[in-house]
Design a protein around this motif. Structure first.
Motif, PDB file in Angstrom:
ATOM      1  N   VAL A 206       0.835  -1.209   0.000  1.00  0.00           N
ATOM      2  CA  VAL A 206       0.000   0.000   0.000  1.00  0.00           C
ATOM      3  C   VAL A 206       0.867   1.255   0.000  1.00  0.00           C
ATOM      4  O   VAL A 206       0.598   2.216  -0.742  1.00  0.00           O
ATOM      5  N   ILE A 207       1.914   1.259   0.816  1.00  0.00           N
ATOM      6  CA  ILE A 207       2.811   2.423   0.879  1.00  0.00           C
ATOM      7  C   ILE A 207       3.452   2.673  -0.483  1.00  0.00           C
ATOM      8  O   ILE A 207       3.562   3.819  -0.941  1.00  0.00           O
ATOM      9  N   ALA A 208       3.865   1.606  -1.168  1.00  0.00           N
ATOM     10  CA  ALA A 208       4.491   1.743  -2.486  1.00  0.00           C
ATOM     11  C   ALA A 208       3.525   2.404  -3.464  1.00  0.00           C
ATOM     12  O   ALA A 208       3.912   3.294  -4.239  1.00  0.00           O
ATOM     13  N   GLY A 209       2.260   1.986  -3.446  1.00  0.00           N
ATOM     14  CA  GLY A 209       1.271   2.581  -4.337  1.00  0.00           C
ATOM     15  C   GLY A 209       1.077   4.056  -4.077  1.00  0.00           C
ATOM     16  O   GLY A 209       0.985   4.868  -5.006  1.00  0.00           O
ATOM     17  N   VAL A 210       1.024   4.435  -2.798  1.00  0.00           N
ATOM     18  CA  VAL A 210       0.858   5.844  -2.417  1.00  0.00           C
ATOM     19  C   VAL A 210       2.055   6.672  -2.872  1.00  0.00           C
ATOM     20  O   VAL A 210       1.910   7.790  -3.396  1.00  0.00           O
ATOM     21  N   VAL A 211       3.259   6.127  -2.698  1.00  0.00           N
ATOM     22  CA  VAL A 211       4.478   6.828  -3.109  1.00  0.00           C
ATOM     23  C   VAL A 211       4.482   7.064  -4.620  1.00  0.00           C
ATOM     24  O   VAL A 211       4.830   8.147  -5.096  1.00  0.00           O
ATOM     25  N   PHE A 212       4.070   6.065  -5.384  1.00  0.00           N
ATOM     26  CA  PHE A 212       4.045   6.205  -6.839  1.00  0.00           C
ATOM     27  C   PHE A 212       3.059   7.286  -7.279  1.00  0.00           C
ATOM     28  O   PHE A 212       3.341   8.062  -8.198  1.00  0.00           O
ATOM     29  N   ILE A 213       1.898   7.335  -6.632  1.00  0.00           N
ATOM     30  CA  ILE A 213       0.908   8.372  -6.962  1.00  0.00           C
ATOM     31  C   ILE A 213       1.497   9.755  -6.672  1.00  0.00           C
ATOM     32  O   ILE A 213       1.330  10.708  -7.455  1.00  0.00           O
ATOM     33  N   ALA A 214       2.204   9.854  -5.540  1.00  0.00           N
ATOM     34  CA  ALA A 214       2.837  11.133  -5.188  1.00  0.00           C
ATOM     35  C   ALA A 214       3.896  11.521  -6.219  1.00  0.00           C
ATOM     36  O   ALA A 214       4.022  12.698  -6.592  1.00  0.00           O
ATOM     37  N   GLN A 215       4.646  10.541  -6.694  1.00  0.00           N
ATOM     38  CA  GLN A 215       5.661  10.811  -7.717  1.00  0.00           C
ATOM     39  C   GLN A 215       5.036  11.327  -9.014  1.00  0.00           C
ATOM     40  O   GLN A 215       5.649  12.097  -9.750  1.00  0.00           O
ATOM     41  N   ALA A 216       3.813  10.887  -9.284  1.00  0.00           N
ATOM     42  CA  ALA A 216       3.124  11.322 -10.500  1.00  0.00           C
ATOM     43  C   ALA A 216       2.572  12.734 -10.370  1.00  0.00           C
ATOM     44  O   ALA A 216       2.119  13.312 -11.363  1.00  0.00           O
ATOM     45  N   GLY A 217       2.596  13.285  -9.150  1.00  0.00           N
ATOM     46  CA  GLY A 217       2.071  14.627  -8.917  1.00  0.00           C
ATOM     47  C   GLY A 217       0.678  14.643  -8.343  1.00  0.00           C
ATOM     48  O   GLY A 217       0.034  15.683  -8.260  1.00  0.00           O
ATOM     49  N   GLY A 218       0.193  13.470  -7.949  1.00  0.00           N
ATOM     50  CA  GLY A 218      -1.140  13.379  -7.368  1.00  0.00           C
ATOM     51  C   GLY A 218      -2.065  12.529  -8.217  1.00  0.00           C
ATOM     52  O   GLY A 218      -1.704  12.048  -9.299  1.00  0.00           O
ATOM     53  N   VAL A 219      -3.300  12.360  -7.718  1.00  0.00           N
ATOM     54  CA  VAL A 219      -4.272  11.502  -8.392  1.00  0.00           C
ATOM     55  C   VAL A 219      -4.651  12.039  -9.768  1.00  0.00           C
ATOM     56  O   VAL A 219      -4.727  11.297 -10.753  1.00  0.00           O
ATOM     57  N   GLY A 220      -4.881  13.360  -9.855  1.00  0.00           N
ATOM     58  CA  GLY A 220      -5.292  13.963 -11.121  1.00  0.00           C
ATOM     59  C   GLY A 220      -4.294  13.741 -12.237  1.00  0.00           C
ATOM     60  O   GLY A 220      -4.648  13.192 -13.301  1.00  0.00           O
ATOM     61  N   PRO A 221      -3.031  14.130 -12.057  1.00  0.00           N
ATOM     62  CA  PRO A 221      -2.024  13.894 -13.102  1.00  0.00           C
ATOM     63  C   PRO A 221      -1.854  12.416 -13.433  1.00  0.00           C
ATOM     64  O   PRO A 221      -1.631  12.058 -14.601  1.00  0.00           O
ATOM     65  N   PHE A 222      -1.949  11.558 -12.411  1.00  0.00           N
ATOM     66  CA  PHE A 222      -1.825  10.130 -12.671  1.00  0.00           C
ATOM     67  C   PHE A 222      -2.945   9.643 -13.590  1.00  0.00           C
ATOM     68  O   PHE A 222      -2.704   8.924 -14.570  1.00  0.00           O
ATOM     69  N   LEU A 223      -4.204  10.039 -13.293  1.00  0.00           N
ATOM     70  CA  LEU A 223      -5.335   9.619 -14.113  1.00  0.00           C
ATOM     71  C   LEU A 223      -5.233  10.160 -15.537  1.00  0.00           C
ATOM     72  O   LEU A 223      -5.613   9.479 -16.500  1.00  0.00           O
ATOM     73  N   ASN A 224      -4.715  11.364 -15.660  1.00  0.00           N
ATOM     74  CA  ASN A 224      -4.532  11.938 -16.996  1.00  0.00           C
ATOM     75  C   ASN A 224      -3.544  11.106 -17.812  1.00  0.00           C
ATOM     76  O   ASN A 224      -3.759  10.846 -19.001  1.00  0.00           O
ATOM     77  N   GLU A 225      -2.440  10.706 -17.183  1.00  0.00           N
ATOM     78  CA  GLU A 225      -1.432   9.909 -17.872  1.00  0.00           C
ATOM     79  C   GLU A 225      -1.971   8.521 -18.195  1.00  0.00           C
ATOM     80  O   GLU A 225      -1.775   8.002 -19.308  1.00  0.00           O
TER      81      GLU A 225
END
Length: 477
Positions: A206-225
């Motif tokens: 779970v921590i790894a998933g949260v870290v990756f989302i943070a690296q993407a700039g948040g949920v919004g930028p991640f969903l866009n990509e």
């Protein structure tokens, strides 16, 4: 049988092995719900969850799919596995039968060799693959100070794949031996490993998933990509999800027979298909979208010595619980299959032999060379294997039919089971590799439904129905 004799029988079995390879598990020998729940948490943590999530995100040139479609592929695929596993588990819990005993009623006393042989091969392939996965991570962490390459996948036409170093080869061999040792010890040892490490496994994922989302700039930028992905249909996505776990769904029979209640079956199945594996699917999906890599441990290896050690330990122990289950269940298939041919073999001996063979295959790059094709074929061909069992127990079978006294009264071949599975397996292969189903339907699940219905029809027009009526009548005398 008197209560004293029952207790004596249980005591004798527990003294010799306690795994009931050729007989039902009596209520006296059932395990606690908590311990079984932790086994299923650990069992559910398999690297295939990350790989499947990565495939849904386009890893390996699949094209991938957007986040909403990926969500539905995971939800529907895991949902189907949860329902299938739970119903198989209910049959196992109510009877105390392992897969070998349960399958006698739908495949026949000798026809049972078909599902047992297939499951023996599948669990051997999984054990080898998982041993290879552990060796790969240790090899990546240690590096190749010896400078020795044992196997180069490029020599087998696998372009772009890293060579198998001596360090990776030895790590696979060592941990294959460790996994074999604990599987020899049986269900109690598997429970101990799972109870210690399962909570840590979930937390790190779970921590790894949260870290990756943070690296993407948040949920919004991640969903866009992630929204830019496309090319894979929903049916193909579901087939990949189901293929990653169909062997585990059928293997569940050999663990659920130790459960004390039907409620515990549904709870334990949820530990795997609701709580654990979907998390890994999403983490693998996120990892590929953000970093191009589904395995978060590879990221941890480059993030400092503390995280590197934590990642390697968590990875090894997580796959330890899964590989224990693969090898343990393999003995439950190989032993009874040999028994059909009059060959008596102890469970522990089988575990050692298969463990050695699986370790050799794992060290020889089975995972790197064959794993992708292995799980795709599983998703298409293996689901119909469960259809005769489900159709017989819940539709055409009667409670008395599954009486322990009826075990030795089964005909050599149940044609309804053999034919319905064969037709389903062929259809699964055709719809996966030759011509696609309309509307993007998943090939493996469609094949399972066809086999399920076909079993009910064939059962009524073959001697199977009359045989069961005769057996039930004799038991009622």
């Amino acid at each position: 049988m008197t209560e004293e004799k029952k207790k004596a029988k249980v005591a004798e079995a527990l003294t010799t092995d306690g795994e009931f390879m050729l007989e039902p598990v009596p209520l006296d020998a059932r395990r606690s719900t908590r311990s079984q729940f932790m086994v299923w948490i650990g069992f559910g943590y398999a690297v295939t969850g990350l790989i499947v999530g990565g495939n849904l995100a386009g890893y390996g040139g699949t094209g991938g799919m957007g986040p909403m479609m990926a969500f539905w592929a995971i939800a529907l695929g895991m949902g189907a596995l949860y329902v299938m596993t739970s119903f198989l588990g209910v049959a196992a819990q109510k009877t105390g039968y392992n897969l070998a005993l349960l399958s006698k009623f739908s495949y026949g006393s000798k026809g049972v060799v078909i599902p047992l042989f297939i499951m023996s091969l599948l669990t051997l392939g999984w054990f080898a693959s998982i041993a290879g996965m552990v060796g790969e991570v240790w090899g990546k962490w240690i590096g190749n100070p010896s400078g020795i390459t044992v196997i180069n996948p490029e020599n087998f036409g696998m372009e772009g794949m890293n060579p198998i170093s001596l360090e990776e080869f030895l790590a696979c061999a060592i941990f294959g031996a460790v996994f074999t040792y604990t599987a020899v010890r049986g269900m109690s040892a598997i429970e101990k490993v799972a109870t210690v490490f399962s909570p840590l496994i979930l937390i790190v994922a779970v921590i790894a998933g949260v870290v990756f989302i943070a690296q993407a700039g948040g949920v919004g930028p991640f969903l866009n990509e992630a929204g830019k992905l496309g090319g894979m249909g929903l049916g193909d996505g579901i087939t990949i999800v189901v293929g990653s776990w169909i062997a585990g769904a059928i293997m569940g029979v050999d663990m659920f027979r130790f459960n004390k209640s039907v409620k515990a079956v549904w709870l334990c199945a949820a530990a795997c298909f609701v709580m654990t594996n979907p998390i890994l699917n999403f983490v693998g999906y996120i990892g590929v979208v953000v970093n191009g890599e589904f395995n978060y441990v590879f990221w941890m290896l480059g993030a400092g010595i503390v995280l590197a050690i934590l990642g390697v330990v968590v990875w090894t122990t997580a796959l330890w619980t899964t590989d224990n289950s693969e090898l343990y269940c393999n003995s439950m298939y190989t032993g009874p299959a040999l028994d059909v041919f009059g060959v008596k073999a102890q469970r522990k001996t089988i575990v050692i032999v298969i463990g050695v063979l699986g370790t050799i295959l794992g060290a020889a790059a089975f995972y790197q060379l064959f794993f992708a094709d292995f799980i795709n074929a599983l998703g298409a061909i293996a689901p119909p294997l469960a259809a005769p069992i489900l159709a017989d127990f819940f539709v055409v079978g009667k409670e008395k039919k599954y009486d322990h006294k009826a075990l030795e009264k089964q005909p050599a071949v149940r044609w309804a089971g053999v034919i319905s599975f064969a037709v389903g397996a062929v259809l699964g292969f055709v719809f996966q590799y030759v011509t696609a189903l309309p509307y993007g339907l998943p090939s493996g699940l469609f094949a399972l439904l066809v086999s399920f219905v076909l079993y009910i029809i064939i059962y009524k027009v073959t001697p199977d129905a009359k045989t069961d009526a005769k057996v039930v009548a004799e038991l009622g005398k």
